[in-house]
Write an enzyme that holds these catalytic residues in place. Structure first.
Site, PDB file in Angstrom:
ATOM      1  N   GLU A 148       0.829  -1.381   0.039  1.00 39.13           N
ATOM      2  CA  GLU A 148      -0.109   0.158   0.248  1.00 39.13           C
ATOM      3  C   GLU A 148       0.874   1.410  -0.023  1.00 39.13           C
ATOM      4  O   GLU A 148       0.795   2.267   0.747  1.00 39.13           O
ATOM      5  CB  GLU A 148      -1.053   0.205   1.223  1.00 39.13           C
ATOM      6  N   ARG A 160       3.537   7.678  -0.331  1.00 36.71           N
ATOM      7  CA  ARG A 160       4.389   8.611  -0.104  1.00 36.71           C
ATOM      8  C   ARG A 160       5.413   8.228  -1.468  1.00 36.71           C
ATOM      9  O   ARG A 160       5.822   9.264  -2.212  1.00 36.71           O
ATOM     10  CB  ARG A 160       5.162   8.707   0.984  1.00 36.71           C
ATOM     11  N   ARG A 198       2.887  19.889   6.926  1.00 35.51           N
ATOM     12  CA  ARG A 198       3.759  18.824   7.467  1.00 35.51           C
ATOM     13  C   ARG A 198       5.042  19.567   8.205  1.00 35.51           C
ATOM     14  O   ARG A 198       5.322  19.045   9.141  1.00 35.51           O
ATOM     15  CB  ARG A 198       4.523  17.989   6.204  1.00 35.51           C
ATOM     16  N   TYR A 238       4.818  17.951  11.870  1.00 32.10           N
ATOM     17  CA  TYR A 238       5.964  17.113  12.086  1.00 32.10           C
ATOM     18  C   TYR A 238       7.459  17.562  12.036  1.00 32.10           C
ATOM     19  O   TYR A 238       8.376  16.949  12.055  1.00 32.10           O
ATOM     20  CB  TYR A 238       5.687  16.029  11.049  1.00 32.10           C
ATOM     21  N   CYS A 242      -2.345  33.003  10.971  1.00 35.97           N
ATOM     22  CA  CYS A 242      -2.333  33.598  12.111  1.00 35.97           C
ATOM     23  C   CYS A 242      -1.821  32.709  13.286  1.00 35.97           C
ATOM     24  O   CYS A 242      -2.442  32.292  14.312  1.00 35.97           O
ATOM     25  CB  CYS A 242      -3.267  34.435  12.824  1.00 35.97           C
ATOM     26  N   TYR A 269       0.536  14.060   0.922  1.00 37.81           N
ATOM     27  CA  TYR A 269       0.137  14.643   2.293  1.00 37.81           C
ATOM     28  C   TYR A 269       0.103  16.000   2.163  1.00 37.81           C
ATOM     29  O   TYR A 269       0.801  16.779   3.159  1.00 37.81           O
ATOM     30  CB  TYR A 269       0.996  14.167   3.303  1.00 37.81           C
TER      31      TYR A 269
HETATM   32  N1  LLP Z   1      -1.495   1.798   4.420  1.00 35.30           N
HETATM   33  C1  LLP Z   1      -1.966   2.444   5.642  1.00 35.30           C
HETATM   34  C2  LLP Z   1      -2.851   1.423   6.599  1.00 35.30           C
HETATM   35  C3  LLP Z   1      -1.440   3.780   5.858  1.00 35.30           C
HETATM   36  O1  LLP Z   1      -1.961   4.159   7.131  1.00 35.30           O
HETATM   37  C4  LLP Z   1      -0.652   4.485   5.390  1.00 35.30           C
HETATM   38  C5  LLP Z   1      -0.499   5.952   5.848  1.00 35.30           C
HETATM   39  C6  LLP Z   1      -0.120   4.084   3.991  1.00 35.30           C
HETATM   40  C7  LLP Z   1      -0.491   2.653   3.839  1.00 35.30           C
HETATM   41  C8  LLP Z   1       0.710   4.885   3.199  1.00 35.30           C
HETATM   42  O2  LLP Z   1       1.757   4.812   3.882  1.00 35.30           O
HETATM   43  P1  LLP Z   1       3.101   5.815   2.878  1.00 35.30           P
HETATM   44  O3  LLP Z   1       3.344   4.727   1.992  1.00 35.30           O
HETATM   45  O4  LLP Z   1       2.568   6.852   2.415  1.00 35.30           O
HETATM   46  O5  LLP Z   1       3.933   5.868   3.854  1.00 35.30           O
HETATM   47  N2  LLP Z   1       0.695  12.603   6.910  1.00 35.30           N
HETATM   48  C9  LLP Z   1       1.861  11.825   7.181  1.00 35.30           C
HETATM   49  C10 LLP Z   1       2.083  10.514   6.976  1.00 35.30           C
HETATM   50  C11 LLP Z   1       0.698   9.607   7.501  1.00 35.30           C
HETATM   51  C12 LLP Z   1       0.603   8.363   6.912  1.00 35.30           C
HETATM   52  C13 LLP Z   1      -0.325   7.720   7.481  1.00 35.30           C
HETATM   53  N3  LLP Z   1      -0.745   6.277   6.886  1.00 35.30           N
HETATM   54  C14 LLP Z   1       3.213  12.671   6.738  1.00 35.30           C
HETATM   55  O6  LLP Z   1       2.902  13.743   5.945  1.00 35.30           O
HETATM   56  O7  LLP Z   1       4.335  12.374   6.686  1.00 35.30           O
END
Ligand code: LLP
Length: 416
Positions: free
Chosen positions: A273, A276, A312, A316, A343, A371
């Site tokens: 899945e 990013r 972000r 973070y 603000c 994101y």
């Molecule tokens: N699968 C599930 C169940 C997830 O919760 C997520 C991300 C992904 C796949 C995809 O993950 P990736 O390959 O993108 O790492 N907003 C945060 C990241 C939150 C990720 C949430 N879950 C940021 O901007 O760093």
């Protein structure tokens, strides 16, 4: 050559000058590269070779329908976490039979809709959710395919807010108690167990936590098989990191190869899945410098993009490169904090950046494809930015800038 590159001292997105896009569509503006989305998705797909697999793009990363459509045309599956995301996939022409449904709080109506359109699998996160899915499936006289999201308790070594595989996270069920939940699921008449699911976190820059998690998942698979429960697929989640500045994440091919080596089984289907790692470096956020405000203590460059466009850095403390769209050949660099109009003291996109700036300059916040827009808001009644997708020499508006009517049109005053 990167899809975002300089040509004659001008930043280009594929073959389109970013300054032209800014002139035409104003700022703040998200600019995406179709080629980068496609190349990254294909890199995941190709890395599996003959292993049965399905790459399910994590919709939350960037859910614009045009992006989902580009990936659907490649044959992508999708990882969703809400009915809203399911509706987007359907609108984009995605195949519901390639959709996996994650998330801790699936509502009755969301489960019913997913069953109605025939998604591939529910990734179940609790006993209560199992009971609910059994109930909804029974009432519809349907069978729900499920996997259980297990929490392998490995440290993803990433920011605590995006680490999801530890015992004290709300996600998944303890891998040690998972066999009991599987046994209960096996006894449910409207439930069909097909997989094991895990997702340990995001922006991982090492392969080891993924391999450790897989090792624990494989032990669970063996236990379940001893119990007479057959597992058709392993869903190993997303999480592969990207290079924002100095990070050195594993290459897609090396990451998948490490998983396949550990797996050592050419027959089981592997679902992943990624979000990013597909979208992150396929997009930039273009912004204009409104004012320069040098003070005795700090130099502020006030830009027209803010935390509502890209949260972000505020949320973070993440660091993303910020580069000029047309680098100045005159003047000298100074250290600038790049702050937005919102603000809040936390409203910055970059701090202490050595840049040679004047008001009116255009800047690009790199690695904003993941994101970015999907976490944007209307805070401070700021219309959300327009989104443009470049495809070679062409650029398409895939979401126009919001209008004030979009923001307020559905609000109503009390009668008196
Ligand atoms: N699968 C599930 C169940 C997830 O919760 C997520 C991300 C992904 C796949 C995809 O993950 P990736 O390959 O993108 O790492 N907003 C945060 C990241 C939150 C990720 C949430 N879950 C940021 O901007 O760093």
């Amino acid at each position: 050559m990167s899809v975002f590159h300089y040509q004659n001292n001008q930043l280009f997105a594929e073959q389109v000058a970013v300054s032209e896009l800014a002139k035409q569509h104003q700022t703040p503006l998200f600019v995406y590269s179709r080629a980068e989305f496609e190349n990254r998705w294909k890199a995941f797909d190709a890395a599996f070779g003959a292993q049965p697999h399905l790459v399910c793009y994590a919709v939350k990363t960037n859910s614009n329908v045009a992006i989902l459509n580009v990936l659907a045309k490649l044959g992508s599956g999708f990882d969703i976490v809400s009915q809203g995301e399911l509706e987007r996939v359907l609108r984009a022409g995605g195949d519901p039979a390639k959709v996996v449904f994650s998330g801790v709080a699936k509502k009755h109506a969301e489960i019913a809709r997913a069953l109605e359109v025939g998604i591939r699998c529910f990734n179940i996160e609790s006993h209560a959710e199992l009971d609910r899915i059994q109930g909804v499936a029974e009432s519809m006289n349907l069978i729900a395919n499920i996997s259980i999201r297990v929490n392998p308790d490995v440290d993803a070594k990433t920011h605590p807010y995006i680490s999801t595989g530890l015992k004290d996270n709300k996600f998944g069920v303890d891998i040690n108690t998972a066999p009991e939940l599987y046994a209960d699921a096996a006894a449910c008449p409207n439930i069909n167990i097909i997989g094991i699911d895990c997702h340990i976190g995001s922006q991982l820059t090492e392969v080891k936590p993924f391999v450790d998690a897989l090792e624990r998942v494989l032990k669970l698979k063996a236990t379940l098989e001893d119990m007479g429960i057959d597992i058709h697929h392993l869903d190993l989640g997303g999480g592969l990191g990207i290079q924002y500045t100095q990070e050195t994440p594993p290459k897609i091919a090396d990451y998948i190869q490490a998983l396949l080596t550990k797996l050592n089984d050419s027959s089981i289907e592997v679902i992943i899945e990624p979000g990013r790692a597909i979208a992150g470096n396929a997009g930039i956020l273009v912004t204009e410098v409104e004012y320069l405000k040098p003070t005795e203590h700090k130099n502020f460059a006030i830009i027209d993009a803010a935390m509502n466009d890209l949260i972000r850095p505020a949320l973070y403390q993440s660091v993303q490169d910020i580069i000029p769209v047309q680098p100045r050949t005159d003047g000298v660099a100074a250290a600038w904090d790049l702050v937005g109009p919102v603000c809040e003291t936390g409203d910055f996109l970059g701090k202490n950046r050595a840049m040679n700036l004047l008001a009116g300059d255009l800047l690009a916040v790199m690695s904003s494809g993941a994101y970015g827009f999907s976490m944007s808001s209307n805070y401070n009644t700021r219309p959300r930015a327009a989104e443009v997708m470049v495809d070679g020499e062409q650029a398409y508006v895939i979401r126009p800038r919001e209008t004030y009517e979009d923001l307020m049109g559905s609000e109503v005053c009390l009668p008196a």
